[in-house]
Design a protein around this motif. Structure first.
Motif, PDB file in Angstrom:
ATOM      1  N   GLY A   1     -51.255 -19.477  62.838  1.00  0.00           N
ATOM      2  CA  GLY A   1     -51.227 -20.829  62.323  1.00  0.00           C
ATOM      3  C   GLY A   1     -52.225 -21.771  62.967  1.00  0.00           C
ATOM      4  N   GLU A   2     -51.738 -22.964  63.313  1.00  0.00           N
ATOM      5  CA  GLU A   2     -52.585 -24.015  63.856  1.00  0.00           C
ATOM      6  C   GLU A   2     -53.198 -23.614  65.197  1.00  0.00           C
ATOM      7  OE1 GLU A   2     -54.566 -27.520  63.407  1.00  0.00           O
ATOM      8  OE2 GLU A   2     -53.225 -26.528  61.961  1.00  0.00           O
ATOM      9  N   THR A   3     -52.419 -22.865  66.006  1.00  0.00           N
ATOM     10  CA  THR A   3     -52.924 -22.414  67.311  1.00  0.00           C
ATOM     11  C   THR A   3     -54.124 -21.495  67.131  1.00  0.00           C
ATOM     12  OG1 THR A   3     -50.732 -22.573  68.329  1.00  0.00           O
ATOM     13  CG2 THR A   3     -52.350 -21.180  69.435  1.00  0.00           C
ATOM     14  N   ARG A   4     -54.052 -20.607  66.134  1.00  0.00           N
ATOM     15  CA  ARG A   4     -55.160 -19.678  65.876  1.00  0.00           C
ATOM     16  C   ARG A   4     -56.418 -20.443  65.473  1.00  0.00           C
ATOM     17  NH1 ARG A   4     -54.982 -14.205  64.902  1.00  0.00           N
ATOM     18  NH2 ARG A   4     -56.813 -13.324  63.866  1.00  0.00           N
ATOM     19  N   LYS A   5     -56.253 -21.488  64.660  1.00  0.00           N
ATOM     20  CA  LYS A   5     -57.400 -22.297  64.241  1.00  0.00           C
ATOM     21  C   LYS A   5     -58.037 -22.996  65.442  1.00  0.00           C
ATOM     22  CE  LYS A   5     -55.690 -23.322  59.557  1.00  0.00           C
ATOM     23  NZ  LYS A   5     -55.237 -24.406  58.646  1.00  0.00           N
TER      24      LYS A   5
ATOM     25  N   ARG B   1     -59.562  -9.684  80.150  1.00  0.00           N
ATOM     26  CA  ARG B   1     -58.280  -9.006  80.360  1.00  0.00           C
ATOM     27  C   ARG B   1     -57.660  -8.610  79.024  1.00  0.00           C
ATOM     28  NH1 ARG B   1     -55.475 -13.219  84.624  1.00  0.00           N
ATOM     29  NH2 ARG B   1     -56.892 -12.837  86.396  1.00  0.00           N
ATOM     30  N   PRO B   2     -57.151  -7.388  78.914  1.00  0.00           N
ATOM     31  CA  PRO B   2     -56.546  -6.920  77.668  1.00  0.00           C
ATOM     32  C   PRO B   2     -55.400  -7.825  77.188  1.00  0.00           C
ATOM     33  CG  PRO B   2     -56.910  -5.080  79.148  1.00  0.00           C
ATOM     34  CD  PRO B   2     -57.207  -6.320  79.933  1.00  0.00           C
ATOM     35  N   GLU B   3     -54.584  -8.317  78.149  1.00  0.00           N
ATOM     36  CA  GLU B   3     -53.445  -9.130  77.748  1.00  0.00           C
ATOM     37  C   GLU B   3     -53.891 -10.485  77.185  1.00  0.00           C
ATOM     38  OE1 GLU B   3     -53.846  -9.720  82.309  1.00  0.00           O
ATOM     39  OE2 GLU B   3     -54.195  -8.168  80.786  1.00  0.00           O
ATOM     40  N   VAL B   4     -55.049 -10.983  77.689  1.00  0.00           N
ATOM     41  CA  VAL B   4     -55.575 -12.248  77.172  1.00  0.00           C
ATOM     42  C   VAL B   4     -56.105 -12.045  75.755  1.00  0.00           C
ATOM     43  CG1 VAL B   4     -57.339 -14.041  77.467  1.00  0.00           C
ATOM     44  CG2 VAL B   4     -56.108 -13.145  79.462  1.00  0.00           C
ATOM     45  N   GLU B   5     -56.859 -10.966  75.595  1.00  0.00           N
ATOM     46  CA  GLU B   5     -57.394 -10.656  74.254  1.00  0.00           C
ATOM     47  C   GLU B   5     -56.265 -10.470  73.252  1.00  0.00           C
ATOM     48  OE1 GLU B   5     -60.170  -7.294  72.003  1.00  0.00           O
ATOM     49  OE2 GLU B   5     -59.983  -7.313  74.196  1.00  0.00           O
ATOM     50  N   SER B   6     -55.205  -9.797  73.701  1.00  0.00           N
ATOM     51  CA  SER B   6     -54.069  -9.557  72.803  1.00  0.00           C
ATOM     52  C   SER B   6     -53.378 -10.871  72.436  1.00  0.00           C
ATOM     53  CB  SER B   6     -53.060  -8.630  73.497  1.00  0.00           C
ATOM     54  OG  SER B   6     -51.919  -8.455  72.702  1.00  0.00           O
ATOM     55  N   ALA B   7     -53.217 -11.730  73.433  1.00  0.00           N
ATOM     56  CA  ALA B   7     -52.554 -13.017  73.174  1.00  0.00           C
ATOM     57  C   ALA B   7     -53.368 -13.875  72.216  1.00  0.00           C
ATOM     58  CB  ALA B   7     -52.330 -13.757  74.492  1.00  0.00           C
ATOM     59  N   LEU B   8     -54.692 -13.877  72.391  1.00  0.00           N
ATOM     60  CA  LEU B   8     -55.563 -14.668  71.517  1.00  0.00           C
ATOM     61  C   LEU B   8     -55.553 -14.126  70.094  1.00  0.00           C
ATOM     62  CD1 LEU B   8     -58.649 -15.235  73.883  1.00  0.00           C
ATOM     63  CD2 LEU B   8     -56.896 -16.912  73.257  1.00  0.00           C
ATOM     64  N   SER B   9     -55.633 -12.814  69.978  1.00  0.00           N
ATOM     65  CA  SER B   9     -55.723 -12.205  68.637  1.00  0.00           C
ATOM     66  C   SER B   9     -54.419 -12.303  67.853  1.00  0.00           C
ATOM     67  CB  SER B   9     -56.146 -10.737  68.760  1.00  0.00           C
ATOM     68  OG  SER B   9     -55.176  -9.998  69.477  1.00  0.00           O
TER      69      SER B   9
ATOM     70  N   GLU C   1     -62.434 -23.500  69.519  1.00  0.00           N
ATOM     71  CA  GLU C   1     -62.909 -23.515  70.907  1.00  0.00           C
ATOM     72  C   GLU C   1     -63.908 -22.382  71.168  1.00  0.00           C
ATOM     73  OE1 GLU C   1     -62.531 -25.817  73.001  1.00  0.00           O
ATOM     74  OE2 GLU C   1     -60.972 -26.975  71.987  1.00  0.00           O
ATOM     75  N   LEU C   2     -63.655 -21.207  70.590  1.00  0.00           N
ATOM     76  CA  LEU C   2     -64.567 -20.080  70.785  1.00  0.00           C
ATOM     77  C   LEU C   2     -65.921 -20.353  70.139  1.00  0.00           C
ATOM     78  CD1 LEU C   2     -62.161 -17.035  70.269  1.00  0.00           C
ATOM     79  CD2 LEU C   2     -63.249 -17.757  72.393  1.00  0.00           C
ATOM     80  N   ASP C   3     -65.913 -20.980  68.953  1.00  0.00           N
ATOM     81  CA  ASP C   3     -67.171 -21.333  68.291  1.00  0.00           C
ATOM     82  C   ASP C   3     -67.966 -22.319  69.141  1.00  0.00           C
ATOM     83  OD1 ASP C   3     -66.899 -19.721  66.120  1.00  0.00           O
ATOM     84  OD2 ASP C   3     -66.123 -21.273  64.761  1.00  0.00           O
ATOM     85  N   LYS C   4     -67.277 -23.329  69.681  1.00  0.00           N
ATOM     86  CA  LYS C   4     -67.936 -24.307  70.543  1.00  0.00           C
ATOM     87  C   LYS C   4     -68.477 -23.634  71.809  1.00  0.00           C
ATOM     88  CE  LYS C   4     -67.424 -28.221  68.336  1.00  0.00           C
ATOM     89  NZ  LYS C   4     -68.599 -29.019  67.896  1.00  0.00           N
TER      90      LYS C   4
END
Length: 337
Positions: A309-313, A297-305, A318-321
């Protein structure tokens, strides 16, 4: 003011209907003078499928054939009479509540007309508002005893909606059901009428059919899907309501099986078998597909990107795992690669 109203006023006896104190008179009346209520949901769907109003004899005959009336005859005979009086509209003497009991008395009177000649009644004013009559029936049979089958409940609400132009919000308040439930009951009843299948035993089939969001998508995408499913329910190819609930959504979840089912290339059993083989009935597959769709979903991708800070890390971790697990699972599924 009629005689019944004058008597009720004198005694102060009332019946509370939807917050309104309606004057009533308790009395006894010869059962032969009483009339069945032609809009009685118990028989309406059976005797009025052709649009014609049934005769009093037709209603009596149909009610006397019903198992609950046969049981009621034995109960009344054992008790020596009625525990609760039937509710009757004055002047017309229509039995608004208690049609089954009237039929039971008629049945008993065939062998002993003297003993079962008179019935205890509760007389309502002749000019009682129609909306109060329907509210009374709803109080007794939908909100109270709940002894009407879903098809009978739906027919009652449908006629209240259509004949009296009452919207679903008001019906919900009258009956004590949610607006969504009222709308669903009316929609299923309307669907059965529109598709020429007023068979009360098929109610649960169409209830499940209109309830499923997965089936709804197929109905929108596949031309003539409703006609196809109704045909298969009528013919018995879809043999049980549980098949509509559990197996038809599986077909609708597999695009190729759905296409072949909709074009009549596959029958119901073959379509379900191919859908299962395609993984449509697999819980792991469903969960994985749902996750993929969410992630795309575009809105999910936008929220993730846009995470900082710490949330981004943490998201990156999680994506690497996840990527590692996907690669490992894919290798097991495709060992030759």
């Amino acid at each position: 003011m009629n005689t019944a109203q004058e008597s009720a006023k004198a005694t102060g006896e009332t019946l509370l209907i939807r917050g309104v104190e309606v004057p009533v008179v308790t009395s006894t009346i010869a059962q032969k003078d009483l009339r069945f209520f032609v809009d009685n949901p118990r028989v309406y769907s059976i005797l009025r499928v052709d649009g014609e109003e049934p005769s009093q004899a037709d209603i009596e005959r149909k009610l006397l054939e019903m198992d609950h009336v046969k049981t009621l005859i034995q109960d009344i005979k054992r008790d020596g009479g009625l525990t609760d009086p039937v509710v009757v509209r004055a002047q017309s003497l229509e039995v608004l509540e208690g049609n089954s009991r009237l039929a039971a008395y008629r049945g008993l009177a065939k062998t002993d007309p003297v003993k079962w000649g008179r019935m205890k009644v509760r007389l309502l004013p002749a000019d009682i508002d129609e909306s109060l009559i329907f509210a009374l029936l709803g109080q007794y049979h939908i909100k109270g005893k709940k002894d009407w089958a879903p098809f009978e409940q739906a027919g009652f609400l449908y006629r209240r909606s259509k004949a009296h132009d009452i919207d679903s919000s008001k019906l919900a308040l009258e009956i004590g059901l949610s607006k969504r439930k009222v709308e669903h009951l009316i929609a299923v009843y309307q669907f059965m009428l529109d598709n020429g299948d007023p068979d009360t035993s098929k109610w649960s089939y169409y209830d499940e059919y209109l309830k499923s969001s997965t089936i709804r998508k197929a109905r929108l995408s596949q031309q003539g899907f409703d006609n196809l499913v109704v045909e298969k329910i009528k013919s018995g190819e879809i043999a049980r309501a549980v098949d509509v609930r559990d197996r038809l959504p599986v077909i609708c979840s597999a695009s190729k099986a759905l296409q072949k089912f909709s074009t009549r290339t596959y029958g119901f059993e073959d379509a379900h078998e191919h859908a299962v083989e395609a993984g449509a009935d697999s819980t792991p597959y469903k969960k994985l597909a749902k996750f993929r769709q969410w992630l795309a979903r575009p809105e999910v991708e936008s929220a993730l990107s846009h995470a900082q800070g710490e949330t981004r890390k943490k998201i990156h971790f999680e994506l690497d795992k996840l990527a590692g697990r996907i690669e490992a699972v894919s290798a097991k599924l495709n060992p030759k690669k």
